[in-house]
Design a protein around this motif. Structure first.
Motif, PDB file in Angstrom:
ATOM      1  N   GLY A 444      27.161  63.416  -9.054  1.00 35.06           N
ATOM      2  CA  GLY A 444      25.924  63.672  -9.775  1.00 35.06           C
ATOM      3  C   GLY A 444      24.882  62.588  -9.559  1.00 35.06           C
ATOM      4  N   ILE A 445      25.306  61.336  -9.611  1.00 32.85           N
ATOM      5  CA  ILE A 445      24.372  60.229  -9.377  1.00 32.85           C
ATOM      6  C   ILE A 445      23.820  60.279  -7.965  1.00 32.85           C
ATOM      7  CG2 ILE A 445      24.222  57.721  -9.145  1.00 32.85           C
ATOM      8  CD1 ILE A 445      26.134  57.471 -11.505  1.00 32.85           C
ATOM      9  N   THR A 446      24.694  60.559  -7.001  1.00 34.93           N
ATOM     10  CA  THR A 446      24.268  60.653  -5.602  1.00 34.93           C
ATOM     11  C   THR A 446      23.198  61.718  -5.421  1.00 34.93           C
ATOM     12  OG1 THR A 446      26.432  59.907  -4.811  1.00 34.93           O
ATOM     13  CG2 THR A 446      25.067  61.133  -3.255  1.00 34.93           C
ATOM     14  N   ALA A 447      23.437  62.892  -5.967  1.00 33.94           N
ATOM     15  CA  ALA A 447      22.471  63.986  -5.828  1.00 33.94           C
ATOM     16  C   ALA A 447      21.138  63.648  -6.484  1.00 33.94           C
ATOM     17  CB  ALA A 447      23.049  65.265  -6.432  1.00 33.94           C
ATOM     18  N   SER A 448      21.184  63.005  -7.662  1.00 32.43           N
ATOM     19  CA  SER A 448      19.936  62.721  -8.368  1.00 32.43           C
ATOM     20  C   SER A 448      19.138  61.621  -7.674  1.00 32.43           C
ATOM     21  CB  SER A 448      20.223  62.346  -9.823  1.00 32.43           C
ATOM     22  OG  SER A 448      20.873  61.095  -9.922  1.00 32.43           O
ATOM     23  N   LEU A 449      19.820  60.622  -7.137  1.00 38.73           N
ATOM     24  CA  LEU A 449      19.111  59.579  -6.399  1.00 38.73           C
ATOM     25  C   LEU A 449      18.474  60.140  -5.135  1.00 38.73           C
ATOM     26  CD1 LEU A 449      21.546  56.527  -6.724  1.00 38.73           C
ATOM     27  CD2 LEU A 449      19.281  56.745  -7.748  1.00 38.73           C
ATOM     28  N   PHE A 450      19.205  61.009  -4.429  1.00 40.34           N
ATOM     29  CA  PHE A 450      18.649  61.607  -3.214  1.00 40.34           C
ATOM     30  C   PHE A 450      17.416  62.445  -3.546  1.00 40.34           C
ATOM     31  CE2 PHE A 450      18.261  64.865   0.054  1.00 40.34           C
ATOM     32  CZ  PHE A 450      18.279  64.091   1.213  1.00 40.34           C
ATOM     33  N   ALA A 451      17.505  63.253  -4.601  1.00 38.48           N
ATOM     34  CA  ALA A 451      16.376  64.093  -4.979  1.00 38.48           C
ATOM     35  C   ALA A 451      15.172  63.253  -5.400  1.00 38.48           C
ATOM     36  CB  ALA A 451      16.791  65.027  -6.112  1.00 38.48           C
ATOM     37  N   GLU A 452      15.436  62.165  -6.084  1.00 34.33           N
ATOM     38  CA  GLU A 452      14.345  61.306  -6.546  1.00 34.33           C
ATOM     39  C   GLU A 452      13.628  60.651  -5.370  1.00 34.33           C
ATOM     40  OE1 GLU A 452      14.651  57.458  -9.189  1.00 34.33           O
ATOM     41  OE2 GLU A 452      14.990  59.247 -10.413  1.00 34.33           O
ATOM     42  N   ASP A 453      14.343  60.417  -4.285  1.00 33.47           N
ATOM     43  CA  ASP A 453      13.778  59.758  -3.098  1.00 33.47           C
ATOM     44  C   ASP A 453      13.497  60.746  -1.969  1.00 33.47           C
ATOM     45  OD1 ASP A 453      13.931  57.196  -4.241  1.00 33.47           O
ATOM     46  OD2 ASP A 453      16.013  56.973  -3.615  1.00 33.47           O
ATOM     47  N   VAL A 454      13.366  62.037  -2.284  1.00 31.93           N
ATOM     48  CA  VAL A 454      13.294  63.038  -1.227  1.00 31.93           C
ATOM     49  C   VAL A 454      12.113  62.804  -0.290  1.00 31.93           C
ATOM     50  CG1 VAL A 454      11.995  64.719  -2.623  1.00 31.93           C
ATOM     51  CG2 VAL A 454      13.493  65.504  -0.749  1.00 31.93           C
ATOM     52  N   ASP A 455      10.967  62.341  -0.810  1.00 27.26           N
ATOM     53  CA  ASP A 455       9.820  62.054   0.062  1.00 27.26           C
ATOM     54  C   ASP A 455      10.177  61.000   1.091  1.00 27.26           C
ATOM     55  OD1 ASP A 455       8.272  63.879  -1.275  1.00 27.26           O
ATOM     56  OD2 ASP A 455       7.259  62.396  -2.535  1.00 27.26           O
ATOM     57  N   SER A 456      10.863  59.958   0.644  1.00 33.06           N
ATOM     58  CA  SER A 456      11.255  58.882   1.545  1.00 33.06           C
ATOM     59  C   SER A 456      12.246  59.375   2.585  1.00 33.06           C
ATOM     60  CB  SER A 456      11.862  57.734   0.735  1.00 33.06           C
ATOM     61  OG  SER A 456      12.336  56.714   1.577  1.00 33.06           O
ATOM     62  N   HIS A 457      13.185  60.199   2.155  1.00 35.79           N
ATOM     63  CA  HIS A 457      14.176  60.710   3.101  1.00 35.79           C
ATOM     64  C   HIS A 457      13.528  61.641   4.124  1.00 35.79           C
ATOM     65  CE1 HIS A 457      17.542  58.833   1.140  1.00 35.79           C
ATOM     66  NE2 HIS A 457      17.257  59.402  -0.009  1.00 35.79           N
ATOM     67  N   PHE A 458      12.561  62.443   3.677  1.00 28.14           N
ATOM     68  CA  PHE A 458      11.865  63.309   4.630  1.00 28.14           C
ATOM     69  C   PHE A 458      11.034  62.484   5.601  1.00 28.14           C
ATOM     70  CE2 PHE A 458       8.452  66.086   6.129  1.00 28.14           C
ATOM     71  CZ  PHE A 458       9.194  67.142   6.620  1.00 28.14           C
ATOM     72  N   ALA A 459      10.403  61.427   5.096  1.00 34.92           N
ATOM     73  CA  ALA A 459       9.632  60.548   5.983  1.00 34.92           C
ATOM     74  C   ALA A 459      10.543  59.908   7.020  1.00 34.92           C
ATOM     75  CB  ALA A 459       8.919  59.476   5.163  1.00 34.92           C
ATOM     76  N   ASN A 460      11.744  59.540   6.614  1.00 34.94           N
ATOM     77  CA  ASN A 460      12.708  58.991   7.567  1.00 34.94           C
ATOM     78  C   ASN A 460      13.087  60.024   8.619  1.00 34.94           C
ATOM     79  OD1 ASN A 460      12.755  56.558   6.194  1.00 34.94           O
ATOM     80  ND2 ASN A 460      14.583  57.070   5.004  1.00 34.94           N
ATOM     81  N   LEU A 461      13.202  61.280   8.191  1.00 39.04           N
ATOM     82  CA  LEU A 461      13.505  62.357   9.133  1.00 39.04           C
ATOM     83  C   LEU A 461      12.402  62.470  10.175  1.00 39.04           C
ATOM     84  CD1 LEU A 461      15.000  64.981  10.013  1.00 39.04           C
ATOM     85  CD2 LEU A 461      13.619  66.191   8.310  1.00 39.04           C
ATOM     86  N   VAL A 462      11.150  62.470   9.725  1.00 38.63           N
ATOM     87  CA  VAL A 462      10.028  62.605  10.634  1.00 38.63           C
ATOM     88  C   VAL A 462       9.911  61.385  11.551  1.00 38.63           C
ATOM     89  CG1 VAL A 462       7.502  62.762  10.756  1.00 38.63           C
ATOM     90  CG2 VAL A 462       8.767  64.101   9.048  1.00 38.63           C
ATOM     91  N   ALA A 463      10.177  60.202  11.011  1.00 41.38           N
ATOM     92  CA  ALA A 463       9.997  58.963  11.782  1.00 41.38           C
ATOM     93  C   ALA A 463      11.149  58.692  12.739  1.00 41.38           C
ATOM     94  CB  ALA A 463       9.846  57.783  10.816  1.00 41.38           C
ATOM     95  N   TYR A 464      12.277  59.331  12.544  1.00 39.55           N
ATOM     96  CA  TYR A 464      13.443  59.046  13.392  1.00 39.55           C
ATOM     97  C   TYR A 464      13.128  59.427  14.833  1.00 39.55           C
ATOM     98  CZ  TYR A 464      18.229  58.899  15.095  1.00 39.55           C
ATOM     99  OH  TYR A 464      19.358  58.592  15.801  1.00 39.55           O
ATOM    100  N   SER A 465      13.311  58.482  15.730  1.00 42.91           N
ATOM    101  CA  SER A 465      12.862  58.703  17.113  1.00 42.91           C
ATOM    102  C   SER A 465      13.856  58.234  18.156  1.00 42.91           C
ATOM    103  CB  SER A 465      11.518  57.993  17.333  1.00 42.91           C
ATOM    104  OG  SER A 465      11.648  56.590  17.085  1.00 42.91           O
ATOM    105  N   THR A 466      15.077  58.011  17.783  1.00 47.93           N
ATOM    106  CA  THR A 466      16.087  57.600  18.769  1.00 47.93           C
ATOM    107  C   THR A 466      16.539  58.826  19.551  1.00 47.93           C
ATOM    108  OG1 THR A 466      16.856  55.845  17.309  1.00 47.93           O
ATOM    109  CG2 THR A 466      18.341  56.518  19.087  1.00 47.93           C
ATOM    110  N   PRO A 467      16.255  58.872  20.873  1.00 46.53           N
ATOM    111  CA  PRO A 467      16.587  60.089  21.647  1.00 46.53           C
ATOM    112  C   PRO A 467      18.084  60.238  21.873  1.00 46.53           C
ATOM    113  CG  PRO A 467      15.735  58.380  23.091  1.00 46.53           C
ATOM    114  CD  PRO A 467      15.596  57.844  21.697  1.00 46.53           C
ATOM    115  N   GLU A 468      18.525  61.475  21.790  1.00 44.81           N
ATOM    116  CA  GLU A 468      19.903  61.807  22.155  1.00 44.81           C
ATOM    117  C   GLU A 468      20.000  61.992  23.663  1.00 44.81           C
ATOM    118  OE1 GLU A 468      23.938  62.691  21.441  1.00 44.81           O
ATOM    119  OE2 GLU A 468      22.410  61.971  20.042  1.00 44.81           O
ATOM    120  N   LEU A 469      18.986  62.607  24.230  1.00 53.21           N
ATOM    121  CA  LEU A 469      18.918  62.813  25.675  1.00 53.21           C
ATOM    122  C   LEU A 469      17.921  61.837  26.288  1.00 53.21           C
ATOM    123  CD1 LEU A 469      18.844  66.724  25.761  1.00 53.21           C
ATOM    124  CD2 LEU A 469      20.810  65.218  26.133  1.00 53.21           C
TER     125      LEU A 469
END
Length: 487
Positions: A444-469
């Motif tokens: 429960g704590i994990t889910a609530s912390l993730f939801a509270e920081d969802v903007d930051s996590h989405f920004a990390n998703l967009v900013a992630y740039s390490t190529p696999e290929l």
């Protein structure tokens, strides 16, 4: 059996296997919660109050889950957390030795693994119940082998809101104010309140009586007439301790006409009970807890025999207490069996969830919703005062507001202690299901912390740039395809 480690090499081998298991499971998980500050001060992700068994299990599960900015505070010195070597006066644990307790699903973290690593399988087979001091030694090892962030001799003295955060006032080895996003109250058997004291004792001088969870100088009771209220496990443990340290006589004053004999909840223990109780409708929860309260849990056979083997012990059944007063240096106890005289009384009367009397909860107590605030209805059964005072908790043990919007931080304060039983079942106070409780809490704590920081996590998703290929893994054949089509 000696309580000292007899086989250090065996323990080292166990610790190596545990480290290998954790590595195979990629535990602890990588840290994933963004760092925060508040007015220039670092903010904890989670603070746990209490480093007894439940506090350790909760802290371990948080750390293993990648929530690393965690600390557990305990007011007791290291090695004295919880009841095991303080006010728990039984000789052994009551739970079967085979239960995995706070091991969190890790075989090498169980008491059995710890025990057999030092004394072997044959000693394990011959062991009946776990000596309580040895259980404390195991918990000390548990904390050490997982390198848990515990700070001792620190007492929480206040809780208040600081914006969306929780501000905690501390005193002792660490003094001042700390900020945290989530707070876990792993405060044990006393839950949110403290000792349950009968009205007939409230005006009696404390030199003549003690609660069973008090520090009691039993040597001072040598040659004294002692009364113990109740027929539960702690009653037997305290009566036996008084007898073994030389009390002239010990009477157990038992209101019931018969001793309870059947441990109902233990008898139906199962994974269904552990995981299903929380999902039941409120009426069924009330029905289960009300029935077990009415039938009562018997004291263990060994604890009862520990008392009855003394010729100067008496079990006084159907002996309700009407009034208690001090006169001429002795206690006069008016009972339903007549007037009785004693030098000292021990009240094994349990604990209460009435957190209004705890100064550290003063800022939040008026806003906490309990079962009396509409969750209980008369159709459920008898309106038991202790059950009505139980907090009405959410799915991750979080408090709920009595009136929405009056104290929003309550949603971030988690009641992981005995007071949670009516809402969640017995997963936050006793050995059998503490791992399941810690898992429910931290999910429960994990889910609530993730939801509270969802903007930051989405920004990390967009900013992630390490190529696999890298671009050299294939040849673009499109030009050839176009040429062939032209033909």
């Amino acid at each position: 059996m000696s309580a000292q480690v007899d086989n250090r090499s065996g323990l080292e081998a166990l610790e190596k296997r545990l480290a290998e298991d954790l590595s195979l499971l990629e535990l602890p998980a990588k840290s994933w919660v963004p760092e925060r500050t508040y007015e220039g001060a670092a903010v904890r992700d989670v603070v746990v109050i209490g480093a007894g068994m439940c506090g350790l299990a909760a802290t371990a599960r948080l750390v293993l889950g990648g929530i690393n900015n965690v600390v557990a505070y305990d007011a007791a010195p290291a090695g004295l957390e919880g009841p095991w070597v303080t006010f728990a006066r039984m000789e052994t644990l009551r739970s079967p030795k085979s239960l995995h307790g706070p091991a969190l699903g890790l075989p090498q973290l169980t008491f059995r693994a710890w025990f057999t690593a030092q004394w072997g399988a044959e000693a394990w087979e011959s062991l009946d119940k776990i000596p309580k001091n040895q259980w404390m030694e195991y918990l000390v090892w548990y904390r050490q082998v997982l390198d848990l962030p515990v700070r001792n001799n620190v007492r929480m003295t206040g809780i208040r809101a600081a914006g969306s955060l929780i501000a905690l006032d501390l005193e002792g080895a660490e003094t001042g104010r700390v900020y945290t996003r989530r707070l876990v109250l792993a405060t044990g058997r006393s839950g949110l309140g403290g000792f349950a004291v009968p009205d007939f004792l409230k005006e009696v001088d404390r030199q003549y009586w003690a609660h069973s969870a008090d520090e009691v100088d039993f040597s001072s009771l040598a040659g004294k007439r002692v009364a113990v209220i109740g027929a539960g496990a702690s009653s037997m443990d305290n009566a036996a301790t008084a007898l073994e340290t030389g009390a002239a006589s010990v009477d157990l004053l038992i209101r019931r006409k018969e001793m309870p004999r059947i441990n109902k909840m233990t008898g139906i223990g199962s994974q269904g009970v552990v995981h299903g109780m929380y999902q039941l409708p409120d009426a069924w929860k009330w029905k289960f807890v009300d029935y077990t309260a009415s039938t009562q849990t018997p004291p263990p056979r060994a604890s009862t025999l520990r008392v009855s083997r003394h010729a100067n012990a008496r079990f006084l059944l159907d002996c309700g207490i009407v009034a208690v007063k001090e006169q001429g240096g002795e206690l006069l106890i008016e009972t339903t069996q007549g007037l009785l005289r004693y030098d000292f009384l021990i009240a094994a009367t349990g604990f209460t969830n009435d957190f209004d009397g705890r100064p550290e909860f003063a800022a939040i107590a008026p806003f906490i919703r309990s079962w009396s605030d509409g969750r209980y209805t008369p159709e459920m059964g008898a309106a038991r005062e202790g059950m009505l005072a139980s907090p009405d908790l959410g799915p991750a043990f979080e408090f709920r507001e009595r009136e929405p919007g009056t104290c929003p931080i309550l949603a971030h304060i988690h009641c992981f202690n005995d007071a949670a039983m009516l809402t969640h079942g017995k997963v936050s106070g006793d050995i059998p299901a503490v791992s399941a409780g810690a898992d429910r809490l931290v999910r429960g704590i994990t889910a609530s912390l993730f939801a509270e920081d969802v903007d930051s996590h989405f920004a990390n998703l967009v900013a992630y740039s390490t190529p696999e290929l890298q671009g050299d893994e294939w040849v673009d054949s499109t030009p050839l395809l176009n040429k062939d089509n032209a033909l």
